[in-house]
Motif scaffolding. Sequence first.
Motif, PDB file in Angstrom:
ATOM      1  N   SER A  58      -3.355 -11.248  -9.940  1.00  0.00           N
ATOM      2  CA  SER A  58      -2.007 -10.583  -9.813  1.00  0.00           C
ATOM      3  C   SER A  58      -1.344 -10.606 -11.044  1.00  0.00           C
ATOM      4  N   SER A  59      -2.038 -10.630 -12.075  1.00  0.00           N
ATOM      5  CA  SER A  59      -1.478 -11.210 -13.426  1.00  0.00           C
ATOM      6  C   SER A  59      -0.959  -9.836 -13.919  1.00  0.00           C
ATOM      7  N   PRO A  60       0.260  -9.680 -14.350  1.00  0.00           N
ATOM      8  CA  PRO A  60       0.633  -8.376 -14.984  1.00  0.00           C
ATOM      9  C   PRO A  60      -0.044  -8.275 -16.319  1.00  0.00           C
ATOM     10  N   VAL A  63      -3.511  -6.349 -16.204  1.00  0.00           N
ATOM     11  CA  VAL A  63      -3.631  -4.977 -15.625  1.00  0.00           C
ATOM     12  C   VAL A  63      -4.348  -4.266 -16.639  1.00  0.00           C
ATOM     13  N   LEU A  67      -7.503  -0.683 -16.558  1.00  0.00           N
ATOM     14  CA  LEU A  67      -6.927   0.566 -17.067  1.00  0.00           C
ATOM     15  C   LEU A  67      -7.872   1.111 -18.263  1.00  0.00           C
ATOM     16  N   GLY A 250      -1.981   2.585 -19.285  1.00  0.00           N
ATOM     17  CA  GLY A 250      -2.046   3.301 -18.234  1.00  0.00           C
ATOM     18  C   GLY A 250      -1.712   4.740 -18.554  1.00  0.00           C
ATOM     19  N   VAL A 251      -1.014   4.969 -19.672  1.00  0.00           N
ATOM     20  CA  VAL A 251      -0.592   6.186 -20.534  1.00  0.00           C
ATOM     21  C   VAL A 251      -2.020   6.817 -20.754  1.00  0.00           C
TER      22      VAL A 251
ATOM     23  N   MET B  25      -5.868   3.765  -8.917  1.00  0.00           N
ATOM     24  CA  MET B  25      -5.096   4.863  -9.038  1.00  0.00           C
ATOM     25  C   MET B  25      -3.681   4.689  -8.846  1.00  0.00           C
ATOM     26  N   GLU B  27      -1.946   1.868  -9.678  1.00  0.00           N
ATOM     27  CA  GLU B  27      -1.852   1.578 -10.987  1.00  0.00           C
ATOM     28  C   GLU B  27      -1.267   2.636 -12.101  1.00  0.00           C
ATOM     29  N   VAL B  28      -2.247   3.437 -12.260  1.00  0.00           N
ATOM     30  CA  VAL B  28      -2.256   4.427 -13.109  1.00  0.00           C
ATOM     31  C   VAL B  28      -1.007   5.338 -12.750  1.00  0.00           C
ATOM     32  N   ILE B  31       2.356   3.400 -13.481  1.00  0.00           N
ATOM     33  CA  ILE B  31       2.583   3.287 -14.820  1.00  0.00           C
ATOM     34  C   ILE B  31       3.394   4.473 -15.559  1.00  0.00           C
ATOM     35  N   LEU B  32       2.460   5.573 -15.223  1.00  0.00           N
ATOM     36  CA  LEU B  32       3.025   6.981 -15.603  1.00  0.00           C
ATOM     37  C   LEU B  32       4.149   7.288 -15.155  1.00  0.00           C
ATOM     38  N   VAL B  35       6.833   5.179 -17.025  1.00  0.00           N
ATOM     39  CA  VAL B  35       7.192   5.322 -18.520  1.00  0.00           C
ATOM     40  C   VAL B  35       7.985   6.756 -18.608  1.00  0.00           C
ATOM     41  N   ARG B  38      11.572   5.889 -17.552  1.00  0.00           N
ATOM     42  CA  ARG B  38      12.150   5.248 -18.642  1.00  0.00           C
ATOM     43  C   ARG B  38      12.521   6.285 -19.748  1.00  0.00           C
ATOM     44  N   GLN B  48       6.742  -3.312 -11.420  1.00  0.00           N
ATOM     45  CA  GLN B  48       5.853  -4.436 -11.643  1.00  0.00           C
ATOM     46  C   GLN B  48       5.393  -5.100 -10.549  1.00  0.00           C
ATOM     47  N   ILE B  51       2.435  -3.057  -9.323  1.00  0.00           N
ATOM     48  CA  ILE B  51       1.427  -2.920 -10.445  1.00  0.00           C
ATOM     49  C   ILE B  51       0.582  -4.420 -10.074  1.00  0.00           C
ATOM     50  N   THR B  52       1.352  -5.473  -9.878  1.00  0.00           N
ATOM     51  CA  THR B  52       0.633  -6.643  -9.969  1.00  0.00           C
ATOM     52  C   THR B  52      -0.196  -6.719  -8.341  1.00  0.00           C
TER      53      THR B  52
END
Lengths: 434, 170
Positions: A58-60, A63, A67, A250-251, B25, B27-28, B31-32, B35, B38, B48, B51-52
């Motif tokens: 689970s380490s950020p 990640v 990706l 990710g982007v 998926m 995760e992606v 994050i999108l 971002v 933001r 966060q 994601i984790t």
Amino acid sequence: MSGEAIGLVGIIALFVLLMLRVPVAFAMFLVGFLGIWALNGWNAAMGLLSSETFTLASSPELVVVPLFILMGNVASATGMSRQLFNAAYAIVGHVRGGLASATVIGCGGFAALSGSSVASALTMGRVSLSEMERFKYDERLATGVVAAGGTLGILIPPSTGFVIFAILTEQSIGRLFLAGVLPGLLLLSAFVLAVTFLCWLRPGYGPPGPRTSTTEKLRALGGALPILAVIVVTIGGIYGGVFSPVEAAGVGAGFVIFYGTVTRQLSLSAFWQAARNSVVTTATVMLILIAAHMINPFLALSHIPSYVGEALVALDMPVLGTLLLILLMYLVLGCFLEGFAMLVLTLPIFFPVVLSLGIDPIWFGVLVVLTLEMGLVSPPVGINVFIVKSVAPKVSLANIFRGVFPFWIAMLVTLMILVAFPQVSLFLPNTMFN
Amino acid sequence: MLKTLRKWADRLIGLSANIGALGLMVEVVVILVDVTGRFFGKPLFGSQDMITMAMVILVFGAMALCDRNGGHIAVDLLEPYFPRWLNRIIDIGAALLGALIFVFVAWAIWESAKLSVMLNLSTNLLRLPKAWFQWALCGFAILTALGMLLRALELTVSRRDLRRETDTAL
């Protein structure tokens, strides 16, 4: 039995298990768990197993691994690698050895999309080998350039090698990524120079291809624009402080998926296959990392790394001499061990020594990753050579290794330049982060 | 019997890998959205955490398929020099060792999950119970161990090594 003796038995057992073809992760798990049990008791071993497994999974920071792997896999499925090759070919294809140089440039471009050397060699091999065969390139040059060019994947960011190094040594992933940019470009140039030199020496090695018109050049370059956009967004985003490496990954992944969908070059099944392949590769990497976090505390408890450090200090060599000795060990080990496994097995021993000598850890990271690259094309277990063999089954392994040799020399020269001029590695991270 | 077991095991392994890919998926997308949000001054709350925890699912969801396809890195330098019977024994031994390791992983995490429930541990922002993801990890680890046991059984009984059968890869 003393802690040192248990440590030594553990290292011998690990070596025997590895030679017996037991998967690297399993061998490290077994030796690490039993070693900690012997030194600190059952509860310590079980506690470490549960905490390290869940914490790492689970380490950020980690990640970025799935990706960036996804980004490379989807880019490959959408045909971006061919567009890269076409663009490079349009510019340099008409000169002697131009197709080989285009392959190197294509590999460099693909490396900026994918963190994996194997993926770079496989993808560019599929695209460029048939072309080079059509233009009657020498098979040694053709296969050698793909195997060597593929190694750029772990030096040019995003690089899985840098991520693993960062996690194992607690360094900044962003700094390491930036540190890899200039050395990556330097190595790419060294490869192109090697191609040029070989074709000057033996003109039959790489006959020139047909000249392309300005319109064709512009069209080919236009095809490579989306790739350039991904690179600018991801690497530029990290450099400009807009994104963290995880966000950039990710982007970037989102961008290539969007591009593939909009241009209809990515079917749903190809996309899902790319996603599944990405998680499987991630599982391989993560299991080794978790296992490394089992064996590293065992080695530390047995004081083996400090003894190695003391032994190196006792040699009374200058810092540069010790660094060269460590790099030499990496070059030798790289001939026998898979690069990633070599990294997790050796860093706990060598890295404390490097820090105690006052060597910049980021610079050391770049040097280690470059030696790791050299291992990917060194006999007898050069993985990239086997990958190229799978794409070009008619070419013998011996001929591929012969073809790789000039590029291996180019890597060695680059390594020496990077050792002599640390600024090449440190300029970008220092200007950005300091 | 073995064929039926393999068929069901492959279905479960495929399902597990699909869940892992779904985690990727997530995760992606997270994050999108984060971002983009933001950029407009509204980052995704708890991104966060998502994601984790999705990372746990994607890593261990794919573990069984990784083993099934022979994805674990090994040093095969001496393989050509070993007699066939020794290579077979090593393959069986490695599969059994892998199964044992994953049973231990599942056991250790199960015990840790009990503590998480007792202490009511959760993620920082969304308060997702940590135990949910620890139990998921246990399930995936047990499936991986069972897959390895089946592989060892196949190697012993029918000498079949499905890692070498690329055409049957899931």
